[in-house]
Design an enzyme around this catalytic site. Structure first.
Site, PDB file in Angstrom:
ATOM      1  N   HIS A   1     -54.409  32.541 -62.444  1.00 55.61           N
ATOM      2  CA  HIS A   1     -55.522  33.158 -63.171  1.00 55.61           C
ATOM      3  C   HIS A   1     -56.354  32.034 -63.785  1.00 55.61           C
ATOM      4  CE1 HIS A   1     -57.721  36.028 -65.518  1.00 55.61           C
ATOM      5  NE2 HIS A   1     -57.381  35.459 -66.638  1.00 55.61           N
TER       6      HIS A   1
ATOM      7  N   ASN B   1     -50.999  27.704 -77.621  1.00 56.91           N
ATOM      8  CA  ASN B   1     -50.341  28.952 -77.214  1.00 56.91           C
ATOM      9  C   ASN B   1     -48.899  28.746 -76.756  1.00 56.91           C
ATOM     10  OD1 ASN B   1     -52.482  30.482 -77.990  1.00 56.91           O
ATOM     11  ND2 ASN B   1     -53.316  30.816 -75.941  1.00 56.91           N
TER      12      ASN B   1
ATOM     13  N   ILE C   1     -49.950  38.388 -71.526  1.00 56.72           N
ATOM     14  CA  ILE C   1     -51.401  38.316 -71.260  1.00 56.72           C
ATOM     15  C   ILE C   1     -51.970  36.995 -71.774  1.00 56.72           C
ATOM     16  CG2 ILE C   1     -53.628  39.487 -71.569  1.00 56.72           C
ATOM     17  CD1 ILE C   1     -52.270  42.088 -72.004  1.00 56.72           C
TER      18      ILE C   1
ATOM     19  N   GLY D   1     -54.567  41.500 -82.113  1.00 52.12           N
ATOM     20  CA  GLY D   1     -55.981  41.129 -82.111  1.00 52.12           C
ATOM     21  C   GLY D   1     -56.793  42.112 -81.288  1.00 52.12           C
TER      22      GLY D   1
ATOM     23  N   ARG E   1     -62.360  43.296 -61.567  1.00 51.39           N
ATOM     24  CA  ARG E   1     -63.716  42.719 -61.637  1.00 51.39           C
ATOM     25  C   ARG E   1     -64.329  42.662 -60.239  1.00 51.39           C
ATOM     26  NH1 ARG E   1     -61.809  38.234 -66.080  1.00 51.39           N
ATOM     27  NH2 ARG E   1     -62.422  39.458 -67.876  1.00 51.39           N
TER      28      ARG E   1
ATOM     29  N   ASP F   1     -47.829  41.303 -85.622  1.00 51.63           N
ATOM     30  CA  ASP F   1     -48.691  40.108 -85.699  1.00 51.63           C
ATOM     31  C   ASP F   1     -48.195  39.262 -86.864  1.00 51.63           C
ATOM     32  OD1 ASP F   1     -51.866  39.716 -84.449  1.00 51.63           O
ATOM     33  OD2 ASP F   1     -51.234  38.379 -86.074  1.00 51.63           O
TER      34      ASP F   1
ATOM     35  N   GLY G   1     -48.957  40.701 -81.050  1.00 53.05           N
ATOM     36  CA  GLY G   1     -50.350  40.270 -81.162  1.00 53.05           C
ATOM     37  C   GLY G   1     -51.190  41.512 -81.397  1.00 53.05           C
TER      38      GLY G   1
ATOM     39  N   ILE H   1     -57.149  42.481 -77.948  1.00 55.00           N
ATOM     40  CA  ILE H   1     -56.431  43.178 -76.860  1.00 55.00           C
ATOM     41  C   ILE H   1     -55.314  44.036 -77.461  1.00 55.00           C
ATOM     42  CG2 ILE H   1     -55.171  42.965 -74.683  1.00 55.00           C
ATOM     43  CD1 ILE H   1     -56.473  40.260 -74.251  1.00 55.00           C
TER      44      ILE H   1
HETATM   45  P1  A3D Z   1     -57.231  37.663 -80.620  1.00 48.33           P
HETATM   46  O1  A3D Z   1     -58.138  38.792 -80.908  1.00 48.33           O
HETATM   47  O2  A3D Z   1     -57.496  36.354 -81.272  1.00 48.33           O
HETATM   48  O3  A3D Z   1     -55.741  38.125 -80.956  1.00 48.33           O
HETATM   49  C1  A3D Z   1     -54.656  37.257 -80.916  1.00 48.33           C
HETATM   50  C2  A3D Z   1     -53.721  37.651 -82.042  1.00 48.33           C
HETATM   51  O4  A3D Z   1     -52.539  36.864 -81.919  1.00 48.33           O
HETATM   52  C3  A3D Z   1     -54.289  37.427 -83.444  1.00 48.33           C
HETATM   53  O5  A3D Z   1     -54.302  38.651 -84.165  1.00 48.33           O
HETATM   54  C4  A3D Z   1     -53.346  36.407 -84.069  1.00 48.33           C
HETATM   55  O6  A3D Z   1     -53.109  36.625 -85.430  1.00 48.33           O
HETATM   56  C5  A3D Z   1     -52.084  36.665 -83.252  1.00 48.33           C
HETATM   57  N1  A3D Z   1     -51.128  35.571 -83.271  1.00 48.33           N
HETATM   58  C6  A3D Z   1     -51.362  34.231 -83.299  1.00 48.33           C
HETATM   59  N2  A3D Z   1     -50.203  33.562 -83.342  1.00 48.33           N
HETATM   60  C7  A3D Z   1     -49.210  34.489 -83.343  1.00 48.33           C
HETATM   61  C8  A3D Z   1     -47.797  34.424 -83.357  1.00 48.33           C
HETATM   62  N3  A3D Z   1     -47.155  33.251 -83.404  1.00 48.33           N
HETATM   63  N4  A3D Z   1     -47.111  35.591 -83.332  1.00 48.33           N
HETATM   64  C9  A3D Z   1     -47.732  36.774 -83.304  1.00 48.33           C
HETATM   65  N5  A3D Z   1     -49.077  36.907 -83.281  1.00 48.33           N
HETATM   66  C10 A3D Z   1     -49.796  35.776 -83.298  1.00 48.33           C
HETATM   67  O7  A3D Z   1     -57.174  37.374 -79.029  1.00 48.33           O
HETATM   68  P2  A3D Z   1     -57.291  38.443 -77.847  1.00 48.33           P
HETATM   69  O8  A3D Z   1     -56.472  39.645 -78.176  1.00 48.33           O
HETATM   70  O9  A3D Z   1     -58.717  38.601 -77.465  1.00 48.33           O
HETATM   71  O10 A3D Z   1     -56.601  37.603 -76.665  1.00 48.33           O
HETATM   72  C11 A3D Z   1     -55.225  37.325 -76.708  1.00 48.33           C
HETATM   73  C12 A3D Z   1     -54.832  36.362 -75.585  1.00 48.33           C
HETATM   74  O11 A3D Z   1     -55.064  36.962 -74.323  1.00 48.33           O
HETATM   75  C13 A3D Z   1     -55.605  35.031 -75.559  1.00 48.33           C
HETATM   76  O12 A3D Z   1     -54.728  33.958 -75.280  1.00 48.33           O
HETATM   77  C14 A3D Z   1     -56.579  35.216 -74.406  1.00 48.33           C
HETATM   78  O13 A3D Z   1     -56.974  33.992 -73.820  1.00 48.33           O
HETATM   79  C15 A3D Z   1     -55.742  36.043 -73.471  1.00 48.33           C
HETATM   80  N6  A3D Z   1     -56.472  36.779 -72.446  1.00 48.33           N
HETATM   81  C16 A3D Z   1     -55.922  36.805 -71.207  1.00 48.33           C
HETATM   82  C17 A3D Z   1     -56.550  37.504 -70.195  1.00 48.33           C
HETATM   83  C18 A3D Z   1     -55.927  37.536 -68.842  1.00 48.33           C
HETATM   84  O14 A3D Z   1     -56.482  38.112 -67.938  1.00 48.33           O
HETATM   85  C19 A3D Z   1     -54.663  36.876 -68.597  1.00 48.33           C
HETATM   86  C20 A3D Z   1     -57.756  38.169 -70.428  1.00 48.33           C
HETATM   87  C21 A3D Z   1     -58.292  38.116 -71.719  1.00 48.33           C
HETATM   88  C22 A3D Z   1     -57.639  37.416 -72.724  1.00 48.33           C
END
Ligand code: A3D
Length: 320
Positions: free
Chosen positions: A176, A96, A119, A12, A152, A34, A10, A14
Site C-alpha cells: 500500500h 507508528n 490500518i 481518531g 478507488r 485511545d 485508536g 477512522i
Molecule cells: P487520527 O485521526 O490522527 O487518529 C489516530 C488516533 O490514534 C488518535 O486519536 C491518537 O490519539 C491515537 N493514538 C496515538 N497513539 C496511540 C497509542 N499508542 N495507542 C492508542 N491510540 C493512539 O488518524 P486517522 O484515524 O485518520 O488515521 C489512523 C491511521 O490510519 C494513520 O496511520 C493513517 O496513516 C492510517 N491510514 C491508513 C489507510 C490505509 O489504507 C492503510 C488509509 C487512511 C489512513
C-alpha cells in the site's frame, strides 16, 4: 448468544467512523480505545445517543484502559499518526512503530483470540510489526489496504464508463504505497476485462493509464484536499467489510495485506494479495499468474515493503 465484541484501537478520524459503522450495521458492541483522554468516551457517547434515532442495538464504551478490550472478537487498529501534505506514508514509520509495540502488547494481554485488522501506515510494515509484537497467529492478523485501493480504482472506472460502481470490479496487488500494482487485466466492467473494453473502443489505453496513476495517488489526493489528515470514510468502510466477512464466516474474496509464505515466491512477508476471509481469518491466499510486466511491478512493490520491514528491525531489535 452474546453480541460480538469489537475493539477499535485508536479513536481518531477512522476509529470514530468505524464505531459509527459498527453500530449502524449492528455488527456488535463497541469498545473504543485511545490514549487521548475523553476522545473515545466522547465519541462513544455521541454515537450511542444516535441509537434511539437510528434504531440500532449496540453498546458503545470509550476507554483509556486496555483491560476493557478483554475477550474482543475483532480488533481494528488505527492508533498512530496520519500523514500531512508533503509526507509519504513511509515518513510515519518511526513514530507508528512505537505505537504498534504498545498496541500489540495490549492485544496480546487482553484479546489474544481476536481477528486483528491493522490500518495504521505504512501499512504493510506496520501489520508485520503488529503481528510480531502481539504474537498472534499469522492468519488472524491482517492489514486493510487492497479493498480501499481497489475501491478507488472502481470508483474512477465507474466515472469513466458512466456505469454503476457495483458492476465494476478491480484488482490491486502489492504494497500500500506508491508502488502498488493496479491490475487492468483482472479488472472488469460487467465481467469484461479492461483490455477488451479498450479494444471495443469504450475507452482508451491512455485513459486507463491515467486512472491507474490516479488510483496510486488516491491517498495523496485526499491528503492534499483535507490538509489536516488523511482519508477516513472509505478506509473505515473497507475495514468493516473485512470484519463482517470474519464475523459472519462469509468466505469473501478480498484483497488484503496478508502474511504470504510460499505463494508469489515470498518468504514470510505481509503484502497485498487476494485472500479468502472467513471464520478462520485469512483462510487462503490466492496466487494469480502474472505477466512479465506485472511481475516486475509486483517485485518492485515487494522490494519497497521489504525495505520498510528492514527499517523496522533496525529501529527495534526485538523484531525478527
Ligand atoms: P487520527 O485521526 O490522527 O487518529 C489516530 C488516533 O490514534 C488518535 O486519536 C491518537 O490519539 C491515537 N493514538 C496515538 N497513539 C496511540 C497509542 N499508542 N495507542 C492508542 N491510540 C493512539 O488518524 P486517522 O484515524 O485518520 O488515521 C489512523 C491511521 O490510519 C494513520 O496511520 C493513517 O496513516 C492510517 N491510514 C491508513 C489507510 C490505509 O489504507 C492503510 C488509509 C487512511 C489512513
Amino acid at each position: 448468544m452474546a453480541r460480538p465484541k469489537i475493539a477499535l484501537i485508536g479513536a481518531g478520524q477512522i476509529g470514530g467512523t468505524l464505531a459509527h459503522l459498527v453500530a449502524l450495521k449492528e455488527l456488535g458492541d463497541v469498545v473504543l480505545f485511545d490514549i487521548a483522554e475523553g476522545i473515545p468516551q466522547g465519541k462513544s457517547l455521541d454515537i450511542a445517543e444516535s441509537g434511539p434515532v437510528e434504531g440500532f442495538d449496540a453498546t458503545l464504551k470509550g476507554t483509556n484502559d486496555y483491560a476493557d478490550i478483554a475477550g474482543a472478537d475483532v480488533c481494528i487498529v488505527t492508533a498512530g499518526v496520519p500523514r500531512k501534505p508533503g509526507m509519504s506514508r513511509d515518513d510515519l514509520l518511526g513514530i507508528n512503530l512505537k505505537v504498534m509495540k504498545s498496541v500489540g502488547e495490549g492485544i496480546k494481554a487482553h484479546a489474544p483470540d481476536a481477528f486483528v485488522i491493522c490500518i495504521t501506515n505504512p501499512l504493510d510494515a506496520m501489520v508485520w510489526a503488529l503481528r510480531s509484537f502481539s504474537g498472534l497467529p499469522k492468519n488472524k492478523v491482517v492489514g486493510m489496504a487492497g479493498i480501499l485501493d481497489s475501491g478507488r480504482f472502481r470508483h474512477f472506472l465507474s466515472l469513466e464508463f458512466g456505469v454503476s460502481m457495483r458492476d465494476v470490479s478491480a484488482f490491486v496487488l502489492g504494497g500500500h504505497g506508491d508502488t502498488m500494482v493496479p491490475l487492468a487485466r483482472y479488472s472488469t466492467v460487467g465481467g469484461i476485462p479492461l483490455p477488451d473494453l479498450v479494444k471495443m473502443g469504450w475507452t482508451s489505453q491512455d485513459k486507463i493509464d491515467e486512472i491507474v496513476q490516479r488510483t496510486r495517488d488516491g491517498g495523496a489526493e485526499i491528503v492534499a484536499l483535507l490538509k489536516t489528515g488523511s482519508a477516513f470514510y472509505a478506509p473505515a468502510s473497507s475495514a468493516i467489510e473485512m470484519a463482517e466477512a470474519y464475523l459472519k464466516d462469509q468466505k469473501r474474496v478480498l484483497p488484503c495485506a496478508a502474511y504470504v509464505d510460499g505463494a508469489y515466491g515470498l518468504k514470510g512477508l505481509y503484502v497485498g494479495v487476494p485472500t479468502v476471509i472467513g471464520a478462520n481469518g485469512i483462510e487462503k491466499v490466492i496466487e494469480i499468474s502474472l505477466s512479465k510486466d506485472e511481475q516486475a511491478m509486483f517485485d518492485k512493490s515487494v522490494d519497497a515493503v521489504k525495505g520498510l520491514v528492514e527499517a523496522c528491525k533496525g529501529i527495534d531489535s526485538s523484531l525478527s
